[in-house]
Design a protein around this motif. Structure first.
Motif, PDB file in Angstrom:
ATOM      1  N   GLN A 157       0.861  -1.173   0.000  1.00 29.98           N
ATOM      2  CA  GLN A 157       0.000   0.000   0.000  1.00 29.98           C
ATOM      3  C   GLN A 157       0.908   1.238   0.000  1.00 29.98           C
ATOM      4  O   GLN A 157       1.665   1.453   0.941  1.00 29.98           O
ATOM      5  N   ASP A 158       0.824   2.002  -1.064  1.00 32.52           N
ATOM      6  CA  ASP A 158       1.732   3.132  -1.263  1.00 32.52           C
ATOM      7  C   ASP A 158       1.004   4.445  -0.967  1.00 32.52           C
ATOM      8  O   ASP A 158       0.102   4.852  -1.696  1.00 32.52           O
ATOM      9  N   SER A 182       1.715   8.514  -3.034  1.00 33.44           N
ATOM     10  CA  SER A 182       1.033   9.063  -4.207  1.00 33.44           C
ATOM     11  C   SER A 182      -0.344   9.584  -3.806  1.00 33.44           C
ATOM     12  O   SER A 182      -0.845   9.311  -2.721  1.00 33.44           O
ATOM     13  N   THR A 208      -2.093   4.203  -3.555  1.00 33.90           N
ATOM     14  CA  THR A 208      -2.169   3.177  -4.591  1.00 33.90           C
ATOM     15  C   THR A 208      -1.680   1.833  -4.056  1.00 33.90           C
ATOM     16  O   THR A 208      -0.694   1.782  -3.319  1.00 33.90           O
ATOM     17  N   HIS A 230       0.120  -1.505  -5.002  1.00 35.20           N
ATOM     18  CA  HIS A 230       0.999  -2.051  -6.030  1.00 35.20           C
ATOM     19  C   HIS A 230       1.068  -3.569  -5.889  1.00 35.20           C
ATOM     20  O   HIS A 230       1.417  -4.076  -4.821  1.00 35.20           O
ATOM     21  N   HIS A 283      -1.458  -1.353 -10.627  1.00 36.72           N
ATOM     22  CA  HIS A 283      -1.468  -0.210  -9.704  1.00 36.72           C
ATOM     23  C   HIS A 283      -2.922   0.183  -9.492  1.00 36.72           C
ATOM     24  O   HIS A 283      -3.519   0.865 -10.325  1.00 36.72           O
ATOM     25  N   GLU A 284      -3.479  -0.259  -8.375  1.00 35.97           N
ATOM     26  CA  GLU A 284      -4.906  -0.075  -8.106  1.00 35.97           C
ATOM     27  C   GLU A 284      -5.114   1.112  -7.165  1.00 35.97           C
ATOM     28  O   GLU A 284      -4.637   1.109  -6.017  1.00 35.97           O
ATOM     29  N   PRO A 285      -5.817   2.177  -7.607  1.00 38.85           N
ATOM     30  CA  PRO A 285      -6.055   3.322  -6.717  1.00 38.85           C
ATOM     31  C   PRO A 285      -6.861   2.907  -5.482  1.00 38.85           C
ATOM     32  O   PRO A 285      -7.778   2.079  -5.572  1.00 38.85           O
ATOM     33  N   LYS A 292      -7.178   6.718   2.347  1.00 37.68           N
ATOM     34  CA  LYS A 292      -5.817   6.472   2.832  1.00 37.68           C
ATOM     35  C   LYS A 292      -5.881   5.763   4.178  1.00 37.68           C
ATOM     36  O   LYS A 292      -5.599   6.337   5.236  1.00 37.68           O
ATOM     37  N   ALA A 339      -8.423  -2.681  -2.374  1.00 38.22           N
ATOM     38  CA  ALA A 339      -7.666  -2.515  -3.615  1.00 38.22           C
ATOM     39  C   ALA A 339      -6.844  -3.755  -3.927  1.00 38.22           C
ATOM     40  O   ALA A 339      -6.703  -4.142  -5.099  1.00 38.22           O
TER      41      ALA A 339
END
Length: 204
Positions: A135-136, A139, A143, A145, A169-171, A175, A183
């Motif tokens: 989980q990124d 961004s 997103t 990954h 890459h799933e939005p 958050k 995702a």
């Protein structure tokens, strides 16, 4: 005297308000662990005329960083952290194996789709490697990954018939960890659909 009593009542009321507020402010933080799973299959997948062949789905290998039930996330480049109160119900590789087998069985393209322990003959084998599941939060939007590498193997010669990388890459809608879980399920379903198409494309 009445003024004194009134002031005393006001002070008592104010003290009660502060006490109640203090109880809420200093109450213990929630410490219950949240357990999540990846269990989403593609709504539909590719199909092909069945063939007299057995497909062996091998247990996925995985980057050691993600070979854990801890859910990985990133808030800065080149660094991975893990949530303290959210975890997977099993490792990503353990969750992915039955989904792979079920997805490929649903294509109705093989006599049999098997996974270990299996000691009989097979015509094809599928190798999968999980490269990333993160989980990124660096961004906007955050997103999920998911990166995989898949190989289709000839069961007789152990030769690699074809290989492919899958990078998704799933939005995330929010958050937070749960949005990342949602995702991850969406990305996994899409990856499974692509893997099924890859296998069907390269079997004879």
């Amino acid at each position: 005297m009445r003024a004194y009593i009134l002031r005393a009542r006001v002070l008592v009321a104010a003290f009660v308000v502060v006490l109640i507020s203090g109880c809420s402010l200093f109450s213990p933080l929630e410490t219950e662990m949240r357990v999540a799973v990846i269990d989403q299959l593609p709504p539909e997948g590719p199909r092909r005329e069945p063939r007299a062949a057995t497909l062996l789905v091998l247990p996925p290998s995985i980057n050691p960083v993600y070979d854990t039930t801890r859910i990985a996330y990133r808030t800065r480049p080149h660094q991975v952290d893990y949530f303290s109160l959210h975890e997977w119900g099993a490792t990503p590789a353990q969750m992915l194996l039955p989904l792979l087998a079920q997805t490929l069985e649903n294509t109705h393209s093989f006599d049999t789709v098997v996974s270990p322990p299996y000691f009989g003959p097979y015509r094809y084998a599928l190798r999968t490697e999980i490269l990333e599941l993160t989980q990124d939060f660096t961004s906007d939007p955050a997103t999920l990954h998911l990166s995989l590498r898949v190989q289709l193997i000839d069961g007789g010669s152990n030769r690699v018939i074809a290989s492919r990388g899958i990078y998704l890459h799933e939005p995330m809608l929010e958050k937070n960890p749960y949005a990342g879980v949602v995702a991850a399920n969406g990305a996994t379903a899409l990856a499974l659909q692509q893997i099924a198409g890859f296998v069907i494309e390269h079997v004879k």
